[in-house]
Design an enzyme around this catalytic site. Structure first.
Site, PDB file in Angstrom:
ATOM      1  N   TYR A 201       0.833  -1.431  -0.062  1.00  0.00           N
ATOM      2  CA  TYR A 201      -0.041   0.160   0.019  1.00  0.00           C
ATOM      3  C   TYR A 201       0.900   1.317  -0.017  1.00  0.00           C
ATOM      4  O   TYR A 201       0.389   2.054  -0.602  1.00  0.00           O
ATOM      5  CB  TYR A 201      -1.062   0.015   1.115  1.00  0.00           C
ATOM      6  CG  TYR A 201      -1.854   1.193   1.155  1.00  0.00           C
ATOM      7  CD1 TYR A 201      -3.292   1.076   0.347  1.00  0.00           C
ATOM      8  CD2 TYR A 201      -1.892   2.644   1.570  1.00  0.00           C
ATOM      9  CE1 TYR A 201      -3.966   2.173   0.413  1.00  0.00           C
ATOM     10  CE2 TYR A 201      -2.405   3.465   1.547  1.00  0.00           C
ATOM     11  CZ  TYR A 201      -3.813   3.377   0.890  1.00  0.00           C
ATOM     12  OH  TYR A 201      -4.448   4.275   0.763  1.00  0.00           O
TER      13      TYR A 201
ATOM     14  N   PHE B 259      -7.161  22.225 -24.128  1.00  0.00           N
ATOM     15  CA  PHE B 259      -7.565  20.739 -24.266  1.00  0.00           C
ATOM     16  C   PHE B 259      -8.616  20.474 -23.335  1.00  0.00           C
ATOM     17  O   PHE B 259      -8.815  21.148 -22.152  1.00  0.00           O
ATOM     18  CB  PHE B 259      -6.173  19.818 -23.821  1.00  0.00           C
ATOM     19  CG  PHE B 259      -6.671  18.350 -24.065  1.00  0.00           C
ATOM     20  CD1 PHE B 259      -6.671  17.934 -25.272  1.00  0.00           C
ATOM     21  CD2 PHE B 259      -6.988  17.435 -22.921  1.00  0.00           C
ATOM     22  CE1 PHE B 259      -7.323  16.633 -25.783  1.00  0.00           C
ATOM     23  CE2 PHE B 259      -7.570  16.258 -23.248  1.00  0.00           C
ATOM     24  CZ  PHE B 259      -7.450  15.758 -24.527  1.00  0.00           C
ATOM     25  N   THR B 260      -9.569  19.404 -23.721  1.00  0.00           N
ATOM     26  CA  THR B 260     -10.895  19.359 -23.087  1.00  0.00           C
ATOM     27  C   THR B 260     -10.802  19.191 -21.677  1.00  0.00           C
ATOM     28  O   THR B 260     -11.451  19.852 -20.887  1.00  0.00           O
ATOM     29  CB  THR B 260     -11.705  18.101 -23.748  1.00  0.00           C
ATOM     30  OG1 THR B 260     -10.717  17.081 -23.803  1.00  0.00           O
ATOM     31  CG2 THR B 260     -11.792  18.486 -25.338  1.00  0.00           C
TER      32      THR B 260
ATOM     33  N   ASP C 185       1.915  20.666 -19.838  1.00  0.00           N
ATOM     34  CA  ASP C 185       1.356  19.670 -20.294  1.00  0.00           C
ATOM     35  C   ASP C 185       2.211  18.873 -20.898  1.00  0.00           C
ATOM     36  O   ASP C 185       2.474  19.083 -22.228  1.00  0.00           O
ATOM     37  CB  ASP C 185      -0.052  19.879 -20.795  1.00  0.00           C
ATOM     38  CG  ASP C 185      -0.969  18.436 -21.321  1.00  0.00           C
ATOM     39  OD1 ASP C 185      -0.057  17.311 -21.282  1.00  0.00           O
ATOM     40  OD2 ASP C 185      -2.079  18.546 -21.385  1.00  0.00           O
TER      41      ASP C 185
ATOM     42  N   LYS D 243       0.279   8.297 -22.999  1.00  0.00           N
ATOM     43  CA  LYS D 243       0.571   8.680 -24.537  1.00  0.00           C
ATOM     44  C   LYS D 243       2.148   8.265 -24.773  1.00  0.00           C
ATOM     45  O   LYS D 243       2.482   7.066 -24.923  1.00  0.00           O
ATOM     46  CB  LYS D 243       0.285   9.846 -24.799  1.00  0.00           C
ATOM     47  CG  LYS D 243      -1.380  10.299 -25.251  1.00  0.00           C
ATOM     48  CD  LYS D 243      -1.958  10.522 -23.907  1.00  0.00           C
ATOM     49  CE  LYS D 243      -3.286  11.036 -24.168  1.00  0.00           C
ATOM     50  NZ  LYS D 243      -4.279  11.098 -22.712  1.00  0.00           N
TER      51      LYS D 243
ATOM     52  N   ARG E 223     -13.017  16.133 -33.341  1.00  0.00           N
ATOM     53  CA  ARG E 223     -12.284  17.218 -32.936  1.00  0.00           C
ATOM     54  C   ARG E 223     -12.754  18.689 -33.242  1.00  0.00           C
ATOM     55  O   ARG E 223     -11.900  19.097 -34.022  1.00  0.00           O
ATOM     56  CB  ARG E 223     -10.771  17.101 -32.863  1.00  0.00           C
ATOM     57  CG  ARG E 223     -10.248  15.983 -32.027  1.00  0.00           C
ATOM     58  CD  ARG E 223      -9.783  16.108 -30.632  1.00  0.00           C
ATOM     59  NE  ARG E 223     -10.894  16.136 -29.902  1.00  0.00           N
ATOM     60  CZ  ARG E 223     -10.593  15.653 -28.421  1.00  0.00           C
ATOM     61  NH1 ARG E 223      -9.571  15.061 -28.048  1.00  0.00           N
ATOM     62  NH2 ARG E 223     -11.890  15.774 -27.794  1.00  0.00           N
TER      63      ARG E 223
ATOM     64  N   PHE F 262     -18.525  15.558 -25.911  1.00  0.00           N
ATOM     65  CA  PHE F 262     -18.183  14.644 -26.820  1.00  0.00           C
ATOM     66  C   PHE F 262     -18.017  13.136 -26.556  1.00  0.00           C
ATOM     67  O   PHE F 262     -18.339  12.276 -27.290  1.00  0.00           O
ATOM     68  CB  PHE F 262     -17.105  15.154 -27.506  1.00  0.00           C
ATOM     69  CG  PHE F 262     -15.764  15.062 -26.653  1.00  0.00           C
ATOM     70  CD1 PHE F 262     -15.627  16.183 -25.682  1.00  0.00           C
ATOM     71  CD2 PHE F 262     -14.745  14.010 -26.445  1.00  0.00           C
ATOM     72  CE1 PHE F 262     -14.318  16.150 -24.824  1.00  0.00           C
ATOM     73  CE2 PHE F 262     -13.988  14.037 -25.654  1.00  0.00           C
ATOM     74  CZ  PHE F 262     -13.785  15.117 -24.961  1.00  0.00           C
TER      75      PHE F 262
HETATM   76  N1  F0G Z   1      -3.624  16.661 -21.840  1.00  0.00           N
HETATM   77  C1  F0G Z   1      -3.524  16.233 -23.287  1.00  0.00           C
HETATM   78  C2  F0G Z   1      -2.813  17.005 -24.134  1.00  0.00           C
HETATM   79  C3  F0G Z   1      -4.356  15.234 -23.560  1.00  0.00           C
HETATM   80  O1  F0G Z   1      -4.330  14.618 -24.850  1.00  0.00           O
HETATM   81  C4  F0G Z   1      -4.979  14.184 -22.810  1.00  0.00           C
HETATM   82  C5  F0G Z   1      -5.883  13.092 -23.062  1.00  0.00           C
HETATM   83  C6  F0G Z   1      -5.111  14.677 -21.384  1.00  0.00           C
HETATM   84  C7  F0G Z   1      -4.271  15.784 -21.012  1.00  0.00           C
HETATM   85  C8  F0G Z   1      -5.816  13.762 -20.196  1.00  0.00           C
HETATM   86  O2  F0G Z   1      -5.080  12.900 -20.017  1.00  0.00           O
HETATM   87  O3  F0G Z   1      -6.886  10.911 -20.921  1.00  0.00           O
HETATM   88  O4  F0G Z   1      -4.834  10.474 -19.254  1.00  0.00           O
HETATM   89  O5  F0G Z   1      -6.691  11.988 -18.418  1.00  0.00           O
HETATM   90  N2  F0G Z   1      -5.969  12.855 -24.223  1.00  0.00           N
HETATM   91  C9  F0G Z   1      -6.673  11.602 -24.763  1.00  0.00           C
HETATM   92  C10 F0G Z   1      -6.983  11.817 -26.506  1.00  0.00           C
HETATM   93  C11 F0G Z   1      -8.073  11.432 -24.297  1.00  0.00           C
HETATM   94  O6  F0G Z   1      -7.779  11.002 -26.717  1.00  0.00           O
HETATM   95  O7  F0G Z   1      -6.376  12.838 -26.716  1.00  0.00           O
HETATM   96  P1  F0G Z   1      -5.684  11.554 -19.428  1.00  0.00           P
END
Ligand code: F0G
Length: 496
Positions: free
Chosen positions: A103, A155-156, A246, A289, A413, A480
């Site tokens: 843990y 970014f979303t 990021d 990624k 997108r 989305f």
């Molecule tokens: N920042 C970037 C630039 C991303 O592309 C993503 C995720 C995140 C943050 C969030 O990270 O998914 O690990 O919580 N991108 C995915 C995509 C979802 O399909 O582009 P996460």
């Protein structure tokens, strides 16, 4: 040139192409090169299922014309995302068996901490289950209601966490990033004048940090130059504004710097990565990624006090500060993955594969975002479907139609991803209305890329048969992912 000859020449393309930026794909294709192959071989396979068009029509209708709602068992080539979809290496898989599932104080946490310190250079590591876990913690700790958070394109998930903390995102990316046809080699760069204007308008006190994304996802996987990142940091620091990276695709960004920015051709990706990280006070990371793992992320910072507060917060939302929602084995796979991701051969193959697909589409006249980016090909849906009103979500319709045509799963997108204005509640209609064909790392072969290119080209030839969509269900946050649609007329998104 006859088609057969063209294919023969094209096969020799990889991983070239980066030696001169502004030349056309045709000239790339014509450059005589030796054959190239992926720097790995396949040890285990996963069978793919092909479906009939009738099956796909039924599946996309049941999914509300949203490719996120399709069962993956009904997808042939899955280009939805490069997130968590990588094939791990045999070394990473063997690392899983070394998982220390204590843990607290797992051996694997210390391995990961070592790797993050070595390659990213930040003092404190706070693991999280994935990137948005780190974004949540950073936003909650640093943003006050009414704050402005500048960033090089939204970014979303990053933006929604900034908003939930009471902040407002302000776009400071250069204008070229919003132009899919601009060939500028560093379309991820910040516009320093835009940052200065924000500081003047709101005052540095209301800007807790600037969020600097590497290899900007929503712009098409476009890199930032080190020169611009340094200038951005210097400007922000002069005003007492912090900079957080990021770093999700920072190693892909490092590859483009090596290829495009004068003075970096002979530096290793690891050295360039260190220089990128030195432009910021810390980073959020989605390890799903660059790091070649299926789950994982972290927040890494230099500031002792911020780290202390983050460690305190991570226990509420993610887990103890030495695992942050991850199993020990996940942290081990990540630590190994970081070492693999900075290898030049890996990155040349990864980005070269994206380029291979992109060149085929450019050659066929399909409008895509230029220059070809790092993690995927972005179809320019606004240009591809010029007569479809933006209110009918051309990119959403195009992604759904591509699935019906071929079983290839892509994602929207554009307007759907952008959501609504915080104040007016109106749909945001960003300049970029794109469909992303995202390439998982080490998963598909060039033959899969050929099939994908042929599918897109075939659909492009019949694009007038694509029907627009309207919402029938719209979730409040990150719509989305779970939204449902129906065709604006009839019951098909792609006419026969
Ligand atoms: N920042 C970037 C630039 C991303 O592309 C993503 C995720 C995140 C943050 C969030 O990270 O998914 O690990 O919580 N991108 C995915 C995509 C979802 O399909 O582009 P996460």
């Amino acid at each position: 040139m006859k088609p057969a000859e063209r294919v023969g020449v094209r096969k020799r393309l990889l991983p070239g192409g980066f030696f001169a930026l502004h030349i056309t794909c045709w000239r790339l294709v014509m450059t005589p090169r030796r054959s190239w192959a992926e720097p790995w071989k396949i040890k285990m396979v996963e069978h793919l299922r092909m479906t009939t068009r009738a099956e796909r029509e039924a599946a996309i209708a049941a999914a509300g014309y949203n490719t996120f709602l399709l069962p993956s068992a009904l997808v042939y080539i899955d280009l939805l995302t490069d997130s968590g979809t990588s094939a791990m290496s045999d070394r990473q898989w063997s690392g899983l068996l070394l998982g220390d599932e204590a843990y607290a104080g797992s051996v694997n946490f210390y391995h990961l901490e070592q790797a993050v310190r070595k390659f990213y250079g930040y003092k404190h590591l706070i693991p999280t289950h994935q990137g948005r876990g780190a974004e949540h913690i950073l936003s909650q700790l640093c943003i006050k209601p009414g704050d402005i958070v500048p960033g090089n394109m939204y970014f979303t998930t990053t933006k929604v966490h900034q908003e939930l903390a009471g902040g407002r995102f302000a776009d400071v990316i250069i204008d070229a990033a919003h132009d899919p046809d601009s060939e500028y080699p560093f379309k991820g760069n910040c516009d320093l004048a835009k940052i200065e204007r924000l500081i003047k308008e709101y005052g540095a006190d209301r800007i807790p940090y600037l969020s600097l994304e590497t290899n900007v996802n929503m712009a098409g996987g476009q890199p930032c130059s080190l020169e611009n990142m340094r200038a951005t940091r210097d400007l922000c620091h002069r005003h007492g504004v912090k900079v957080f990276l990021d770093a999700t695709r920072a190693i892909e960004n490092a590859f483009f710097i090596k290829k495009r920015e004068p003075g970096y051709a002979d530096k290793s990706l690891a050295d360039i990565l260190s220089e990128i990280c030195a432009c910021a006070d810390g980073c959020t990371m989605s390890a799903k990624k660059d790091h070649l793992v299926n789950i994982g992320g972290f927040l890494a910072v230099n500031d002792d006090e911020l780290a202390e507060r983050a460690r305190n917060m991570v226990v509420i939302y993610e887990g103890l500060h030495t695992y942050g929602g991850l199993a020990g084995r996940d942290m081990e796979a990540m630590a190994i993955g970081i070492g693999e991701a900075v290898q030049y051969d890996h990155m040349a193959a990864r980005i070269g594969q994206v380029e291979y697909l992109g060149c085929q589409l450019i050659e066929a006249g399909v409008p895509i975002v230029r220059p070809i980016g790092g993690h995927g090909i972005f179809l320019n849906a606004a240009k591809l479907l010029p007569n479809m009103p933006r209110e009918q979500f051309p990119a959403q319709a195009l992604a759904a139609a591509l699935y019906v045509e071929s079983g290839v799963r892509a994602m929207e997108r554009g307007g759907v991803s952008a959501g609504r204005d915080q104040d007016t509640g109106k749909n945001l209609l960003p300049k970029l209305e794109l469909v992303r064909l995202t390439i998982p790392r080490r998963v598909y072969t060039q033959a899969h890329m050929d099939v994908t290119a042929e599918s897109v080209i075939e659909l492009y030839a019949h694009r007038e048969k694509i029907v627009g969509l309207r919402f029938i269900h719209e979730p409040k946050y990150l719509r989305f992912f779970q939204a449902r649609f129906e065709p604006v007329k009839g019951n098909k998104v792609l006419l026969d």
